[in-house]
Scaffold this active site. Sequence first.
Site: not given
Length: 210
Positions: A42, A110, A139
């Site tokens: 990621r 998710s 995040k």
Amino acid sequence: MKFEKEMLTLYAVTDQTWLNGRTLAEVVEQVIRGGVTMVQMREKGQSEEEMMQTAREVQAVCREYNVPFIINDSIELARKLGADGVHLGQSDVPEGDVRKMTEGLILGMSANTVESAQCAAAKGADYLGVGAVFGTTTKHDARHLSPEKLREITSAVDIPVVAIGGINQDNILELSGCGMEGAAVVSALFAQKDPEQAAREMREKAEQMK
């Protein structure tokens, strides 16, 4: 590669922010040697060319150790690389038959509510990434989920769940009894001076957490 829930025990999510002159492939090899059971790439802010090059290097390491290599968000990139799977955030799930689009790939999605978890399971996800379970630096808008909420989510679906969000050696055992098959970690591995040793210690605690 056939998905097995044991692959989720210690799930590394890459972050090149912490490399300090090392290559991502080097650090991935270290954490795999320490006990990581799955690797998700990621990376934000890279050009497609840079991403492809880095992904190929990381994938080669994963293949050497027979550890599943997952691409974040992009089915197209996962296909292009011949990755083992793809992980889709809630906003990245395409319209249509997602399971058909990802045929032959491990499919993670998710979720942060019972409803989103059940929806992902109905779409054919092999596993769920649920969080944020603690504070997270990756995040900033992520809401924390209580142990009670985590148990609600894991009880509502028949597919395995991996916890994500701010997990480290000091708090991972707080997830015991929540129904998790494993922990997905970022800085607890990639920001450490000795990633291999950090992975070894996290793997031991991840096994205790189940």
